[in-house]
Design a protein around this motif. Structure first.
Motif, PDB file in Angstrom:
ATOM      1  N   GLU A   6       0.833  -1.193   0.000  1.00 17.45           N
ATOM      2  CA  GLU A   6       0.000   0.000   0.000  1.00 17.45           C
ATOM      3  C   GLU A   6       0.874   1.252   0.000  1.00 17.45           C
ATOM      4  O   GLU A   6       1.959   1.255   0.589  1.00 17.45           O
ATOM      5  N   SER A   7       0.365   2.321  -0.613  1.00 21.00           N
ATOM      6  CA  SER A   7       1.077   3.589  -0.624  1.00 21.00           C
ATOM      7  C   SER A   7       0.092   4.727  -0.839  1.00 21.00           C
ATOM      8  O   SER A   7      -1.074   4.484  -1.180  1.00 21.00           O
ATOM      9  N   GLY A   8       0.570   5.947  -0.630  1.00 19.97           N
ATOM     10  CA  GLY A   8      -0.247   7.119  -0.936  1.00 19.97           C
ATOM     11  C   GLY A   8      -0.823   7.836   0.274  1.00 19.97           C
ATOM     12  O   GLY A   8      -1.462   8.877   0.113  1.00 19.97           O
ATOM     13  N   GLY A   9      -0.609   7.308   1.459  1.00 23.75           N
ATOM     14  CA  GLY A   9      -1.128   7.982   2.639  1.00 23.75           C
ATOM     15  C   GLY A   9      -0.354   9.247   2.958  1.00 23.75           C
ATOM     16  O   GLY A   9       0.630   9.590   2.278  1.00 23.75           O
ATOM     17  N   GLY A  10      -0.805   9.955   3.974  1.00 20.76           N
ATOM     18  CA  GLY A  10      -0.126  11.173   4.373  1.00 20.76           C
ATOM     19  C   GLY A  10      -0.972  11.974   5.333  1.00 20.76           C
ATOM     20  O   GLY A  10      -1.976  11.493   5.860  1.00 20.76           O
ATOM     21  N   ALA A  23      -0.454  -2.269  -4.749  1.00 17.00           N
ATOM     22  CA  ALA A  23       0.118  -3.181  -5.735  1.00 17.00           C
ATOM     23  C   ALA A  23       0.015  -4.592  -5.190  1.00 17.00           C
ATOM     24  O   ALA A  23       0.356  -4.840  -4.026  1.00 17.00           O
ATOM     25  N   THR A  24      -0.462  -5.503  -6.021  1.00 19.63           N
ATOM     26  CA  THR A  24      -0.674  -6.867  -5.550  1.00 19.63           C
ATOM     27  C   THR A  24       0.016  -7.859  -6.476  1.00 19.63           C
ATOM     28  O   THR A  24       0.335  -7.539  -7.618  1.00 19.63           O
ATOM     29  N   SER A  25       0.238  -9.040  -5.961  1.00 21.70           N
ATOM     30  CA  SER A  25       0.720 -10.119  -6.806  1.00 21.70           C
ATOM     31  C   SER A  25      -0.452 -10.602  -7.657  1.00 21.70           C
ATOM     32  O   SER A  25      -1.600 -10.515  -7.246  1.00 21.70           O
ATOM     33  N   GLY A  26      -0.148 -11.071  -8.824  1.00 27.04           N
ATOM     34  CA  GLY A  26      -1.197 -11.443  -9.756  1.00 27.04           C
ATOM     35  C   GLY A  26      -2.133 -12.495  -9.222  1.00 27.04           C
ATOM     36  O   GLY A  26      -3.329 -12.466  -9.490  1.00 27.04           O
ATOM     37  N   VAL A  78      -5.107  -1.793  -7.086  1.00 32.40           N
ATOM     38  CA  VAL A  78      -6.380  -1.313  -6.542  1.00 32.40           C
ATOM     39  C   VAL A  78      -6.143   0.091  -5.998  1.00 32.40           C
ATOM     40  O   VAL A  78      -5.079   0.355  -5.411  1.00 32.40           O
ATOM     41  N   TYR A  79      -7.110   0.955  -6.151  1.00 31.65           N
ATOM     42  CA  TYR A  79      -6.968   2.343  -5.724  1.00 31.65           C
ATOM     43  C   TYR A  79      -8.131   2.746  -4.826  1.00 31.65           C
ATOM     44  O   TYR A  79      -9.218   2.174  -4.906  1.00 31.65           O
ATOM     45  N   LEU A  80      -7.884   3.754  -3.995  1.00 39.28           N
ATOM     46  CA  LEU A  80      -8.949   4.333  -3.187  1.00 39.28           C
ATOM     47  C   LEU A  80      -8.806   5.843  -3.246  1.00 39.28           C
ATOM     48  O   LEU A  80      -7.859   6.408  -2.682  1.00 39.28           O
ATOM     49  N   GLN A  81      -9.713   6.486  -3.947  1.00 41.12           N
ATOM     50  CA  GLN A  81      -9.774   7.943  -3.988  1.00 41.12           C
ATOM     51  C   GLN A  81     -10.620   8.402  -2.809  1.00 41.12           C
ATOM     52  O   GLN A  81     -11.775   8.013  -2.697  1.00 41.12           O
ATOM     53  N   MET A  82     -10.016   9.213  -1.963  1.00 44.05           N
ATOM     54  CA  MET A  82     -10.696   9.669  -0.756  1.00 44.05           C
ATOM     55  C   MET A  82     -10.864  11.184  -0.817  1.00 44.05           C
ATOM     56  O   MET A  82      -9.868  11.916  -0.847  1.00 44.05           O
ATOM     57  N   ASN A  83     -12.084  11.650  -0.850  1.00 42.53           N
ATOM     58  CA  ASN A  83     -12.393  13.078  -0.892  1.00 42.53           C
ATOM     59  C   ASN A  83     -13.139  13.484   0.367  1.00 42.53           C
ATOM     60  O   ASN A  83     -13.662  12.637   1.099  1.00 42.53           O
ATOM     61  N   SER A  84     -13.182  14.767   0.604  1.00 43.03           N
ATOM     62  CA  SER A  84     -13.905  15.307   1.771  1.00 43.03           C
ATOM     63  C   SER A  84     -13.513  14.573   3.050  1.00 43.03           C
ATOM     64  O   SER A  84     -14.378  14.150   3.833  1.00 43.03           O
TER      65      SER A  84
END
Length: 115
Positions: A6-10, A23-26, A78-84
């Motif tokens: 997992e990545s993208g936090g902050g 990112a996952t293994s196939g 897999v992605y997670l767009q988090m708004n508001s």
């Protein structure tokens, strides 16, 4: 071997946005619906969003209308767009299979929302 990265936090202010990536293994990705979970210290890990191989999505009530889960089958991602974002979204976020998670979790990515 199962791999979940997992990545993208902050750190973000309330009302802001973040996009998490996994990112996952196939073998994990191609065989399962996938989901994003989150965990706060002292509490049980909870599933906040899931997506089937065909793209059907389900969200927890607490994030519905603010979070969007997606998957890229070509990239096994897999992605997670988090708004508001809200302070109560503060947690470590993990991706894993749904409904039965693999026992080997990734390291997660920390999301901190300041008020």
């Amino acid at each position: 071997q199962v791999q979940l990265v997992e990545s993208g936090g902050g750190l973000v202010q309330a009302g802001g946005s973040l996009r998490l990536s996994c990112a996952t293994s196939g073998s994990v990705f191609s065989s399962n619906a996938m989901g994003w979970y989150r965990q706060v210290p002292g509490k049980q890990r909870e599933l906040v969003a899931s997506i089937t191989r065909r793209g059907t999505t389900i969200y927890a009530d607490s994030v519905k209308g603010r979070f969007t889960i997606s998957r890229d089958n070509a990239k096994n991602a897999v992605y997670l767009q988090m708004n508001s974002l809200k302070p109560e979204d503060t947690a470590v976020y993990y991706c894993n299979a749904v409904p039965t998670a693999y026992p080997a979790w990734g390291q997660g990515t920390q999301v901190t929302v300041s008020s």
